[in-house]
Motif scaffolding. Structure first.
Motif: not given
Length: 169
Positions: A1-11, A38-46
């Motif tokens: 999964a790509e790097d993302c912020s720790s905020f759940a909104c907009v994902k 979830l960042r570890q579980m996801a193959k990608r994050i949209a």
């Protein structure tokens, strides 16, 4: 999964990812727990630019109020919870997860310093460093810009940790 912020909104997450993961009740900064896992579980994050979640700025809201009271210490409990849940779910404890948690360590410092109590901040760092050193023993960061903060945590050097959080590395 790509790097993302720790905020759940907009994902956008698949519903089945929440079978064993939930937002904990009673914490502030609880997004960190869920996104850290979830960042570890996801193959990608949209992400979506569409407004699908209406977040209202509220100067009296939970996060705003937490910055002026002792609930900022929740960042410590959130860190502990991410590590424990990660292990319980059988997710890999590797350099990818370590890098995610180093991002979290920087955010934790930003929140903790709002307490304006250096002793509490230092003790939270000591406890956090102990968790990191137990969970990530022998694991190194793969990101050059995180090597200094990693070294400060591994050595338990609070002043270096604070400094590298402030300068971004």
């Amino acid at each position: 999964a790509e790097d993302c912020s720790s905020f759940a909104c907009v994902k956008i997450f698949r519903a089945e990812m929440f079978r064993n993961v939930q937002f904990p009740v009673g914490y502030i900064y609880e997004d960190t727990i869920v996104c850290g896992i979830l960042r570890q579980m996801a193959k990608r994050i949209a992400r979506t630019p569409a407004i699908v979640y209406n977040h209202r700025q509220n100067s009296n809201g939970t996060c705003a109020a937490a910055k002026s009271d002792n609930r900022a210490i929740d960042t410590y409990w959130v860190t502990k919870r991410v590590l424990l849940d990660h292990k319980t779910l059988g997710l890999p404890i590797d350099n990818k997860f370590y890098d995610i948690m180093l991002d979290n360590a920087k955010k934790q410092h930003a929140v903790m310093k709002t307490l304006k109590n250096k002793d509490v901040c230092k003790q939270a760092f000591v406890a956090m460093a102990d968790f990191y050193n137990r969970y990530f023993e022998g694991i190194e960061t793969s990101c050059n810009n995180k090597k200094r903060i990693s070294k400060a945590i591994k050595k338990g050097n609070y002043l270096a940790y604070r400094w590298h959080c402030l300068i971004g590395g």
